[in-house]
Write an enzyme that holds these catalytic residues in place. Sequence first.
Site, short mmCIF file in Angstrom:
data_model
loop_
_atom_site.label_atom_id
_atom_site.label_comp_id
_atom_site.label_asym_id
_atom_site.label_seq_id
_atom_site.Cartn_x
_atom_site.Cartn_y
_atom_site.Cartn_z
CB SER A 76 -0.86 0.01 1.27
OG SER A 76 -1.48 1.27 1.45
CE1 TYR A 120 -4.27 -1.66 4.85
CE2 TYR A 120 -3.01 0.34 4.42
CZ TYR A 120 -3.77 -0.71 3.96
OH TYR A 120 -4.02 -0.83 2.61
#
Lengths: 245, 261
Positions: free
Chosen positions: B146, B159
């Site tokens: 990401s 995350y």
Amino acid sequence: MKKLQNKVAVITGGASGIGAATARLFVSEGAKVVLVDLNEEKGKSFEAELKALNAEALFIKANITSEQDVADLFKQTVEAFGKVDIVFNNAGIGRVQPSHELEYSEWRNTVNVDLDGVFLVAREAIREMLKTGGGTIVNTASMYGWVGSPGSAAYNAAKGGVINLTRSLALEYAEQNIRINALCPGFIDTPIIPEESKQVLSAATPMKRLGKTEEMAKAVLFMASDDSSFMTGNALTVDGGYTAQ
Amino acid sequence: MNNRFDDKVVLITGGGSGLGQSAALQVAKEGAKLVLVDLNEASLEETKQKVLEVAPNAEVLLITANVADEKAVENYVNQTVKTFGKIDSFFNNAGIEGKQNLTEDFGIEEFQKVVNVNLNGVFYGLKYVLKVMKEQGYGSVVNTASVGGIRGVGNQSGYAASKHGVVGLTRNSGIEYGQYGVSVKAIAPGAIMTPMVEGSLKQMDPDNWEEVGKQFVQPNPMKRFGKPEEVGYLAAFLLSDQANFINATVIPIDGGQSYKY
């Protein structure tokens, strides 16, 4: 469905190596190609080769460090094909020499071709693309734009410059629908690499082989085509894992 | 170049929605045999229906599994090999976002939950799939990292840690397996309008999330969200034979966002 149907692509350094492999692939995907090179003999014979495949191809001899040449080559492209959709800004030079022995003129020449030339071509490409509502540019940087190596100070400095030039131009023209990305090749099997070095460079690469010009062409096609429509400012490293070590 | 995936077996985790579903549709259009893994069984059926709409003859195996469970991962890899005999391409993609919070409030359990799925799950997938690909002497792996795996985003301890970890695993495994003809790369999606991102916007403002979304993409150079199918094109390119020499590297797809600051 061909990925570049009716697209017009300008390819600098288009007469040999990665530029020529990319021209072949672009033509097979439906593009009309303009081959820009200093080498007139190779350029003309490659133009003839592509035309023999029923491709639309045009060779233009130009020096990308000349503002006039660059302006003229885009003018000729538009005269011949009406527009410019894709520019593969690929021409470059480099040689290995200890930096303390590097003449300033040699430094200037390398940076002039590898960085200034890339800027001049990109600037003219952007001018054309602003008229037509967009396009894509792929600049050839190098994995030596990310990492250093002995004896190539000018080349490496210029290629690092190309990466950040790519990011900067990409951000500037993202809203004008001009996408600008870079290709960072690793060690590629071209005549530039001497036979005696190939084994050493393969061994130094995690994939234990050199890259092929056709593999570079496929990466360029991806970045030049609509398949990468949400990607801009990217410097795609295609080096078999060399710079991750 | 239409059929990059004729006779290819493509294994996709998180195949029930979002990026996994988009990649599945793209490779199926180009001839792939699919193995789709997801925790949500109903979502797998939904993807299968969509796949059959674009590729009526596609062979599709569905496996309900939790990628954070090592045994379940071993099982989905074994099932794939048992059914199709090989794995050409692996989209190691399943992931969750976690509840947004400041670091001090993020919570140990939440942190572990996110890391278990996003990092451990990716590692388990690599562990079992790379063994198969090494024996084959070919294969392509794409891990989903990401922009939050290469930049700070905020309020996403779990995350951020797990996606940065995915980048590390990618470089490490790519170096190890390149010599066997196997490439390992990661994609780093930015603001892509997936169900996960929609959920994230709803965390910020449940009643007004669409407006929040518009403001969210204002700093993006392209001033828009990416579409899942745009990531599908990238994933298909990287999973195919066209990208064999792309190895141990991370490819952002973010409209230029990660180059901005």
